[in-house]
Write a protein that holds these residues in place. Structure first.
Motif, mmCIF file in Angstrom:
data_model
loop_
_atom_site.group_PDB
_atom_site.id
_atom_site.type_symbol
_atom_site.label_atom_id
_atom_site.label_comp_id
_atom_site.label_asym_id
_atom_site.label_seq_id
_atom_site.Cartn_x
_atom_site.Cartn_y
_atom_site.Cartn_z
ATOM 1 N N VAL A 132 -61.627 21.214 -17.078
ATOM 2 C CA VAL A 132 -62.910 21.590 -17.659
ATOM 3 C C VAL A 132 -63.264 22.976 -17.155
ATOM 4 C CG1 VAL A 132 -65.370 21.039 -17.872
ATOM 5 C CG2 VAL A 132 -63.687 19.179 -17.747
ATOM 6 N N SER A 133 -63.339 23.929 -18.044
ATOM 7 C CA SER A 133 -63.680 25.320 -17.699
ATOM 8 C C SER A 133 -62.790 25.863 -16.579
ATOM 9 C CB SER A 133 -65.153 25.434 -17.293
ATOM 10 O OG SER A 133 -65.993 25.052 -18.356
ATOM 11 N N GLY A 134 -61.505 25.474 -16.599
ATOM 12 C CA GLY A 134 -60.560 25.951 -15.600
ATOM 13 C C GLY A 134 -60.527 25.144 -14.321
ATOM 14 N N PHE A 135 -61.412 24.155 -14.178
ATOM 15 C CA PHE A 135 -61.439 23.287 -12.997
ATOM 16 C C PHE A 135 -60.672 22.006 -13.299
ATOM 17 C CE2 PHE A 135 -65.058 26.016 -12.352
ATOM 18 C CZ PHE A 135 -65.196 26.141 -10.980
ATOM 19 N N SER A 136 -59.877 21.546 -12.348
ATOM 20 C CA SER A 136 -59.178 20.268 -12.516
ATOM 21 C C SER A 136 -60.197 19.140 -12.597
ATOM 22 C CB SER A 136 -58.231 20.019 -11.340
ATOM 23 O OG SER A 136 -57.190 20.970 -11.341
ATOM 24 N N ALA A 137 -59.908 18.163 -13.431
ATOM 25 C CA ALA A 137 -60.849 17.062 -13.629
ATOM 26 C C ALA A 137 -60.094 15.801 -13.999
ATOM 27 C CB ALA A 137 -61.843 17.416 -14.727
ATOM 28 N N TYR A 138 -60.773 14.678 -13.833
ATOM 29 C CA TYR A 138 -60.281 13.396 -14.314
ATOM 30 C C TYR A 138 -61.289 12.852 -15.314
ATOM 31 C CZ TYR A 138 -56.726 13.234 -10.661
ATOM 32 O OH TYR A 138 -55.633 13.512 -9.865
ATOM 33 N N ARG A 139 -60.781 12.429 -16.466
ATOM 34 C CA ARG A 139 -61.608 11.748 -17.459
ATOM 35 C C ARG A 139 -61.354 10.261 -17.286
ATOM 36 N NH1 ARG A 139 -60.326 12.399 -23.755
ATOM 37 N NH2 ARG A 139 -59.106 10.519 -23.408
ATOM 38 N N TYR A 140 -62.403 9.446 -17.279
ATOM 39 C CA TYR A 140 -62.182 8.014 -17.070
ATOM 40 C C TYR A 140 -63.131 7.156 -17.894
ATOM 41 C CZ TYR A 140 -66.181 8.169 -13.816
ATOM 42 O OH TYR A 140 -67.434 8.338 -13.261
ATOM 43 N N LYS A 141 -62.643 5.944 -18.151
ATOM 44 C CA LYS A 141 -63.418 4.912 -18.832
ATOM 45 C C LYS A 141 -62.806 3.565 -18.471
ATOM 46 C CE LYS A 141 -60.884 4.522 -23.214
ATOM 47 N NZ LYS A 141 -60.641 3.082 -23.131
ATOM 48 N N LEU A 142 -63.512 2.501 -18.781
ATOM 49 C CA LEU A 142 -63.009 1.161 -18.517
ATOM 50 C C LEU A 142 -61.812 0.887 -19.405
ATOM 51 C CD1 LEU A 142 -63.784 -1.357 -16.798
ATOM 52 C CD2 LEU A 142 -64.999 -2.193 -18.808
ATOM 53 N N SER A 143 -60.702 0.421 -18.822
ATOM 54 C CA SER A 143 -59.481 0.159 -19.591
ATOM 55 C C SER A 143 -59.721 -0.882 -20.678
ATOM 56 C CB SER A 143 -58.363 -0.346 -18.666
ATOM 57 O OG SER A 143 -57.964 0.669 -17.788
ATOM 58 N N GLY A 144 -59.103 -0.654 -21.828
ATOM 59 C CA GLY A 144 -59.150 -1.637 -22.901
ATOM 60 C C GLY A 144 -60.435 -1.657 -23.690
ATOM 61 N N THR A 145 -61.347 -0.719 -23.425
ATOM 62 C CA THR A 145 -62.610 -0.705 -24.161
ATOM 63 C C THR A 145 -62.716 0.551 -25.010
ATOM 64 O OG1 THR A 145 -63.803 0.434 -22.389
ATOM 65 C CG2 THR A 145 -63.798 -1.985 -22.342
ATOM 66 N N PHE A 146 -63.514 0.465 -26.035
ATOM 67 C CA PHE A 146 -63.784 1.596 -26.899
ATOM 68 C C PHE A 146 -65.285 1.661 -27.123
ATOM 69 C CE2 PHE A 146 -59.533 0.100 -27.840
ATOM 70 C CZ PHE A 146 -58.797 1.270 -27.740
ATOM 71 N N GLN A 147 -65.806 2.869 -27.242
ATOM 72 C CA GLN A 147 -67.212 3.089 -27.548
ATOM 73 C C GLN A 147 -68.139 2.496 -26.504
ATOM 74 O OE1 GLN A 147 -67.970 1.987 -31.601
ATOM 75 N NE2 GLN A 147 -66.194 3.070 -32.376
ATOM 76 N N ALA A 148 -67.758 2.559 -25.232
ATOM 77 C CA ALA A 148 -68.633 2.098 -24.156
ATOM 78 C C ALA A 148 -69.243 3.285 -23.422
ATOM 79 C CB ALA A 148 -67.866 1.225 -23.176
ATOM 80 N N TYR A 149 -68.431 4.201 -22.953
ATOM 81 C CA TYR A 149 -68.897 5.393 -22.261
ATOM 82 C C TYR A 149 -67.700 6.299 -22.016
ATOM 83 C CZ TYR A 149 -66.834 3.619 -17.934
ATOM 84 O OH TYR A 149 -65.952 3.173 -16.983
ATOM 85 N N CYS A 150 -67.965 7.513 -21.532
ATOM 86 C CA CYS A 150 -66.885 8.410 -21.125
ATOM 87 C C CYS A 150 -67.407 9.294 -20.010
ATOM 88 C CB CYS A 150 -66.406 9.263 -22.291
ATOM 89 S SG CYS A 150 -64.909 10.228 -21.888
ATOM 90 N N SER A 151 -66.603 9.504 -18.983
ATOM 91 C CA SER A 151 -67.029 10.267 -17.815
ATOM 92 C C SER A 151 -65.971 11.271 -17.387
ATOM 93 C CB SER A 151 -67.303 9.326 -16.643
ATOM 94 O OG SER A 151 -68.277 8.363 -16.985
ATOM 95 N N TYR A 152 -66.430 12.341 -16.754
ATOM 96 C CA TYR A 152 -65.555 13.352 -16.171
ATOM 97 C C TYR A 152 -65.918 13.534 -14.704
ATOM 98 C CZ TYR A 152 -63.315 15.028 -20.432
ATOM 99 O OH TYR A 152 -62.544 15.125 -21.563
ATOM 100 N N ALA A 153 -64.902 13.602 -13.854
ATOM 101 C CA ALA A 153 -65.077 13.944 -12.442
ATOM 102 C C ALA A 153 -64.362 15.273 -12.223
ATOM 103 C CB ALA A 153 -64.480 12.856 -11.551
ATOM 104 N N VAL A 154 -65.099 16.294 -11.815
ATOM 105 C CA VAL A 154 -64.567 17.651 -11.729
ATOM 106 C C VAL A 154 -64.429 18.073 -10.271
ATOM 107 C CG1 VAL A 154 -64.869 20.043 -12.474
ATOM 108 C CG2 VAL A 154 -65.758 18.174 -13.897
ATOM 109 N N ASP A 155 -63.276 18.641 -9.947
ATOM 110 C CA ASP A 155 -62.971 19.117 -8.595
ATOM 111 C C ASP A 155 -63.661 20.470 -8.368
ATOM 112 O OD1 ASP A 155 -61.727 19.546 -6.107
ATOM 113 O OD2 ASP A 155 -60.013 20.532 -7.049
ATOM 114 N N VAL A 156 -64.807 20.458 -7.660
ATOM 115 C CA VAL A 156 -65.574 21.695 -7.473
ATOM 116 C C VAL A 156 -65.419 22.298 -6.078
ATOM 117 C CG1 VAL A 156 -67.265 21.222 -9.279
ATOM 118 C CG2 VAL A 156 -67.669 20.356 -6.967
#
Length: 197
Positions: A132-156
């Motif tokens: 994200v904007s040149g920063f390493s990140a992890y995108r995560y969500k609950l496995s096996g689900t769709f349309q629940a949520y989406c999150s990013y954790a960015v290494d700052v």
């Protein structure tokens, strides 16, 4: 399948009624999925940060400017610590809400004391390595689900991360759209953090 649907419904209801976080249901540390990354998590190497953005001591509700909130269609901001890592240590968090025809929220958490390598553990989350904007990140969500949520954790910074969750309240968002929104929220928050150093 019924268990997954019940879990997703519970997550949405809890967020609407109790303001609780995704992951406060006892989710253990997440696993990096084979679909998200190749090889073992032990060999993960992250790109150097464009710069170090320390988040300790920053007001989480200062992470989005008024103009940025307008872009994201946010109506209100509430500072409320959130145990976003599910480790018993609530992180400073701003809950940005949209109260228009489409209801949703962005939770922006500023985590100190735990870097993004936290997301390389094991659990029932689907975790993907991204940038994200040149920063390493992890995108995560609950496995096996769709349309629940989406999150990013960015290494700052060392042992610090920016976590941005996009949470729909009700229907109307595809998984791709939720992740696009979460990524955009992270981009805007990073841009603001660069001005607060």
């Amino acid at each position: 399948m019924r268990l997954i649907s019940a879990t997703v419904l519970m997550i949405v209801v809890v967020n609407v009624l109790g303001g609780c976080a995704i992951g406060e249901d006892g989710t253990p540390r997440p696993v990096t999925s084979s679909a998200g990354m190749s090889g073992s998590t032990e060999s993960v190497t992250r790109a150097p940060r464009p710069e170090e953005l320390k988040v300790e001591g920053v007001d989480p509700c200062a992470t989005l400017t008024s103009a940025q909130q307008s872009e994201l269609k946010i109506d209100e901001a509430l500072s409320q610590p959130l145990d976003v890592l599910n480790n018993g240590k609530p992180a400073p968090t701003c809950r940005y809400h949209s109260n228009g025809r489409t209801l949703f929220s962005y939770n922006i958490s500023l985590v100190s004391g735990e870097g993004v390598d936290y997301w390389e553990g094991s659990s029932n989350l689907e975790v993907r390595s991204e940038s994200v904007s040149g920063f390493s990140a992890y995108r995560y969500k609950l496995s096996g689900t769709f349309q629940a949520y989406c999150s990013y954790a960015v290494d700052v910074a060392d042992d610090q991360q920016l976590v941005v969750q996009f949470l729909p309240i009700g229907e109307g968002f595809s998984q791709d759209r939720m992740c696009q929104n979460s990524a955009r929220g992270a981009e805007l928050a990073l841009a603001t953090l660069q001005t607060l150093k």
